[in-house]
Design a protein around this motif. Sequence first.
Motif, PDB file in Angstrom:
ATOM      1  N   GLY A 177       0.114   7.233  -3.565  1.00  0.00           N
ATOM      2  CA  GLY A 177       1.012   7.793  -4.689  1.00  0.00           C
ATOM      3  C   GLY A 177      -0.187   7.823  -6.141  1.00  0.00           C
ATOM      4  O   GLY A 177      -1.354   7.611  -5.760  1.00  0.00           O
ATOM      5  N   GLU A 178       0.530   8.183  -7.115  1.00  0.00           N
ATOM      6  CA  GLU A 178      -0.367   8.370  -8.285  1.00  0.00           C
ATOM      7  C   GLU A 178      -0.907   7.168  -8.826  1.00  0.00           C
ATOM      8  O   GLU A 178      -0.108   6.073  -8.886  1.00  0.00           O
ATOM      9  CB  GLU A 178       0.583   8.964  -9.512  1.00  0.00           C
ATOM     10  N   ARG A 179      -2.010   7.013  -9.398  1.00  0.00           N
ATOM     11  CA  ARG A 179      -2.811   5.756  -9.664  1.00  0.00           C
ATOM     12  C   ARG A 179      -2.998   5.806 -11.351  1.00  0.00           C
ATOM     13  O   ARG A 179      -3.437   6.842 -11.780  1.00  0.00           O
ATOM     14  CB  ARG A 179      -4.169   5.605  -8.925  1.00  0.00           C
ATOM     15  N   ARG A 180      -2.716   4.680 -11.767  1.00  0.00           N
ATOM     16  CA  ARG A 180      -3.014   4.381 -13.302  1.00  0.00           C
ATOM     17  C   ARG A 180      -3.919   3.334 -13.591  1.00  0.00           C
ATOM     18  O   ARG A 180      -3.711   2.390 -12.775  1.00  0.00           O
ATOM     19  CB  ARG A 180      -1.625   4.217 -13.764  1.00  0.00           C
ATOM     20  N   ALA A 181      -4.482   3.271 -14.664  1.00  0.00           N
ATOM     21  CA  ALA A 181      -5.362   2.140 -15.021  1.00  0.00           C
ATOM     22  C   ALA A 181      -4.317   0.924 -15.061  1.00  0.00           C
ATOM     23  O   ALA A 181      -4.891  -0.097 -14.616  1.00  0.00           O
ATOM     24  CB  ALA A 181      -5.956   2.507 -16.136  1.00  0.00           C
ATOM     25  N   ARG A 202       0.653  -1.139   0.200  1.00  0.00           N
ATOM     26  CA  ARG A 202       0.094   0.131  -0.143  1.00  0.00           C
ATOM     27  C   ARG A 202       0.784   1.061   0.062  1.00  0.00           C
ATOM     28  O   ARG A 202       0.648   2.354  -0.551  1.00  0.00           O
ATOM     29  CB  ARG A 202      -0.940   0.098   1.108  1.00  0.00           C
ATOM     30  N   GLU A 203       1.886   1.309   0.701  1.00  0.00           N
ATOM     31  CA  GLU A 203       2.799   2.440   0.576  1.00  0.00           C
ATOM     32  C   GLU A 203       3.721   2.622  -0.550  1.00  0.00           C
ATOM     33  O   GLU A 203       3.811   3.761  -0.857  1.00  0.00           O
ATOM     34  CB  GLU A 203       3.886   2.102   1.925  1.00  0.00           C
ATOM     35  N   ARG A 204       4.377   1.445  -1.103  1.00  0.00           N
ATOM     36  CA  ARG A 204       4.917   1.652  -2.219  1.00  0.00           C
ATOM     37  C   ARG A 204       4.471   0.699  -3.278  1.00  0.00           C
ATOM     38  O   ARG A 204       5.109  -0.616  -3.125  1.00  0.00           O
ATOM     39  CB  ARG A 204       6.287   1.345  -1.918  1.00  0.00           C
ATOM     40  N   PRO A 205       3.655   0.893  -4.175  1.00  0.00           N
ATOM     41  CA  PRO A 205       2.966  -0.148  -4.968  1.00  0.00           C
ATOM     42  C   PRO A 205       3.710  -0.241  -6.133  1.00  0.00           C
ATOM     43  O   PRO A 205       3.623  -0.423  -7.372  1.00  0.00           O
ATOM     44  CB  PRO A 205       1.588   0.498  -5.412  1.00  0.00           C
ATOM     45  N   THR A 206       5.083  -0.989  -6.009  1.00  0.00           N
ATOM     46  CA  THR A 206       5.961  -1.365  -6.961  1.00  0.00           C
ATOM     47  C   THR A 206       5.645  -2.837  -7.583  1.00  0.00           C
ATOM     48  O   THR A 206       5.181  -3.499  -6.763  1.00  0.00           O
ATOM     49  CB  THR A 206       7.334  -1.233  -6.566  1.00  0.00           C
ATOM     50  N   LEU A 207       6.158  -3.233  -8.561  1.00  0.00           N
ATOM     51  CA  LEU A 207       5.918  -4.575  -8.998  1.00  0.00           C
ATOM     52  C   LEU A 207       6.800  -5.486  -7.973  1.00  0.00           C
ATOM     53  O   LEU A 207       6.025  -6.741  -7.935  1.00  0.00           O
ATOM     54  CB  LEU A 207       6.693  -4.688 -10.412  1.00  0.00           C
ATOM     55  N   ALA A 208       7.740  -5.191  -7.440  1.00  0.00           N
ATOM     56  CA  ALA A 208       8.406  -6.200  -6.624  1.00  0.00           C
ATOM     57  C   ALA A 208       7.584  -6.317  -5.170  1.00  0.00           C
ATOM     58  O   ALA A 208       7.723  -7.292  -4.641  1.00  0.00           O
ATOM     59  CB  ALA A 208       9.599  -5.463  -6.164  1.00  0.00           C
TER      60      ALA A 208
END
Length: 312
Positions: A224-228, A183-189
Amino acid sequence: ALHPAAAASKVGRDMRSRVLVPLALLALVLVTAATRLVGIDFLEPQWTEQDTQLVQHLRMERTGNADEESGYSDAYPYVLPYLLRAMPQLVAVESEPATLEQHLAVCKALFTETRMFVALLSCLSIPLAYALARRFASPRWALFASALCAASLLTHYFGQQGRPHAAASPFMLLAIVAALRLRERPTLANYALAGLAAALGVGVLHNGAAVVLAGLAAHFLRAGERRASDHWKLLVPVGLVLAGVRVFYPFFFSASESTEPAKLETSDVGVTFGRHVVDYEQFTFGGASTMLRALAHYAPGLLALLALALLE
């Protein structure tokens, strides 16, 4: 800006915290492990737990035989059985017992080893409780939360039994910590980490499926910024959880030597999977009173702290 003296004091406190907190956590783990290992073979082999399916997994690994009537092959998912089977022998016994004491030692050895496995693995909840609390509190209060976990009488009670419940808690805590990280850092990892942790949570006990909800919440509440295109990342943890179901629930996909594959069946009454039944009529929030009674009996101090927190 901070005054130079104040800044130096803060740096000193941070450095001490980085040293003292790991040492305190290590001390908590060691003391808790020692406490749970004391009397770990109590009443064995004359009395053992009712559901000893983990012991049967270890028996199958060591001797090639197990009590089929125990239902060990499809009673619980397989994260813990896989780890238990890979564990080195912790209790040495005579290969050809001659005396009564030696025969009794052989009879109880597998039960004792399984209890030791559960006791030691359950202690991992302590640093993970710190990691979870640290998301919301200072190092001191997070350490206090881990101390509450270490002192939990209910966890201690289950942590001395050859059953999966206490050993399952670290995996579920890990899944929650990984979900918060996502939730804090929505990276792929972090999506992959959350998926792996959720797969272990689902694979350690049936009720571990609840951690999937935490992962979904972390995705939809991500910072953070959300993208589809972010939704495509969700396929990674979903795929890992589905792979975990295939690996950790083998009894749904293949038969053992003496049984057919377990079936997932639904009816007007509930859902049956493996040897477990989910009865729709039990969804009456009666579990809330059960939890409160358990807290009152095993952790009255924690219940009091919970009440105070709700009043704030």
